[in-house]
Design an enzyme around this catalytic site. Sequence first.
Site, PDB file in Angstrom:
ATOM      1  N   TYR A  62     -15.414  69.429 -28.788  1.00 34.14           N
ATOM      2  CA  TYR A  62     -16.335  70.276 -28.019  1.00 34.14           C
ATOM      3  C   TYR A  62     -16.152  69.966 -26.536  1.00 34.14           C
ATOM      4  CZ  TYR A  62     -20.664  71.822 -25.779  1.00 34.14           C
ATOM      5  OH  TYR A  62     -21.566  72.415 -24.930  1.00 34.14           O
ATOM      6  N   GLU A  69     -17.945  77.030 -22.175  1.00 34.78           N
ATOM      7  CA  GLU A  69     -18.020  76.157 -23.350  1.00 34.78           C
ATOM      8  C   GLU A  69     -16.892  76.498 -24.309  1.00 34.78           C
ATOM      9  OE1 GLU A  69     -21.924  75.041 -25.651  1.00 34.78           O
ATOM     10  OE2 GLU A  69     -20.999  76.715 -26.700  1.00 34.78           O
TER      11      GLU A  69
END
Lengths: 384, 294
Positions: free
Chosen positions: A101, A189
Amino acid sequence: MDLFEYQGKQFFAQFGMPVSAGEVAFTVDEAVAAAERVGTPAMVKAQVHTGGRGKAGGVKFAATVDDVRKHAGNILGLDIRGHVVKRVLIEKASDIAEEYYASFTLDRSAKKHLGMLSAEGGVEIETVAEQNPDAIAKIWIDPVDGLTEEAATAWVEAAKLNPDATDGAVKIMMQLYTAYTEGDADLVEINPLIFTPDKRVHVLDAKVTLDGNSEYRHADYAQYDETQPRDEREEAAHAKGLQYVGLDGTVGVIANGAGLAMSTVDVVNQVGGAAANFLDIGGGANADVMSGALEVINNDPAVKSIFINIFGGITRGDEVANGIIEAMSRVDIDSPIVIRLDGTNADEGREILRPYLSDVLQMEDTMLDAARCSVELAGQGDNK
Amino acid sequence: MSIFVDENTKVIYQGLTGSQGRYYGLLNREYGTQVVAGTNPKKAGTEVDGIPIYANVAEAVAATGATASCIFIPAPGVLGAVIEAAEGGVEFIVAITEGVPAHDEAWFYNKLRRDFPKVQLLGPNCPGIISPGKCNIGITAGHIAKEGGPVGIVSRSGTLTYQALYELKQKDIGVTTCVGIGGDPVPGTSFIDCLRAFEADPDTKAVMMIGEIGGSAEEEAADFIKNHMSKPVSSYIAGVTAPPGKKMGHAGAIVSGGKGTAQAKMDALADAGVRVGMNPTEAGDLMAEIVAEL
């Protein structure tokens, strides 16, 4: 402005980041044609402005073009958390060894940019933050300094990714930071950022929110503005340049100033009603803006009454009152209106409104009384 | 007394030659603010209604001794205007302009901290500051505020600030200074900056704080109040019913990822001993009670 995944990937690609070959499709036939160009195996991914699409059946693996046809048929039109899927991304499938992530956003509290990187990707970062906060490596970046390669390397090492992923991850974090700052993003993101069996680091998903205030220096952002999720009411308000957010209630709200408009929605709720919208017409409150606002609210079939809440500052109450009267003469309004006018020259303004008062145009002195009155007129009051 | 600005504050208006700058600059002067100069590189040597125009802030400071500036420049020019003001030597900068990109704000916030630590920036996207009867910089209608004290006000919202000033005036309660810190994600002046200044100001005996959804500035303020303030505080937070993920008018007014809700802010403030009203009127009534108890 929220970008769809495919828009986010195009945005990332401009900064040199590695994304999969893919095409967006609006129909099953387009999806099939795209798959023939992109190649199989492929992923069929619902493009919606919400999370949780995997669980909702919005992301499917297709081994063949026939599978693409089947999945695209199922996914197009699917309702995911209230968002109906109108477009799918057909993307070349990737082999995955590990999922990470990565993100950058503004830490409003520290007033610095915050980078987050974790070896635990592919799940919601909020869940990781709750269950295993140590698995997230954080870096705070002073905007004046920017992100140096040295700092990025230390940060990536702290995230304990596969050691073979370090170089690729550092390069992508540098590119991601550039995309974030030069692109004027509120959020970038990647979840998951993947490490492949052949040891490449690759961008498999993209979530990008851009700062609407920066549109003036990004000519290409108009394309993203067009694909924002807006209902009919919000679309009409947006076209008139109004600060409008659609809500689920029956009392239409018009107020001047964002704080007062929020407060008006709250007070309607406190007295037992529910607002149909948030609408800030700004400080001026002149006839043009007011009539535009009334048109938008009047076209909302859920609206049963309208609450106009104006506080006169430099714009005087008498000017506001004249604006309201003129706006009402321009728009044929279906619902009763309750006005609360306070502040500078409020008395003069109220005198101007008084001859026009009737069952369908009422006036109250205080915000609370006006809220109660408009809720009653909408037929949902508790008559407290 | 008052905080940040008073009757001696000399102010430069960056953008005085534009329509907004001229309108509010002249209104501020009429109120009694010492509006000593304007700036515009193309109109140096001219004047606006008797107020001299200089090429830049440095020249205006040299000629007038001004210590504050007020920015009425369109959003694309705000970053340059803030740095020009800091380099020009003013200590207090009020940026009224709405719509400044968040990355610009984060950049000049940190630039000022580092290279101009004595400079206090207020805004952007704020109504300005008024010390009633002494100085009004920005877009607040001066006559809705009663001068004197004992209340100080700090707020993220323009119209709710006006509402607060007006309600206090109706109750015959004066205000030392009212600071609108603005609704953007990176405000130059925070709630805490103002609370600290009010705590130190002998004429301010109580503080009214108006917040809204988004960010955690109210929670941080609550923490400050709990640990560092002796003076009573009343508060109101707008946006209890705001849906998550939607910007409510202000760039910074957004509940995201379950964070920044009005309820969390009200709970934090109540926990710090702040009297929290459910609507602006109630917050005004609570302040009247506090003043009566002083």
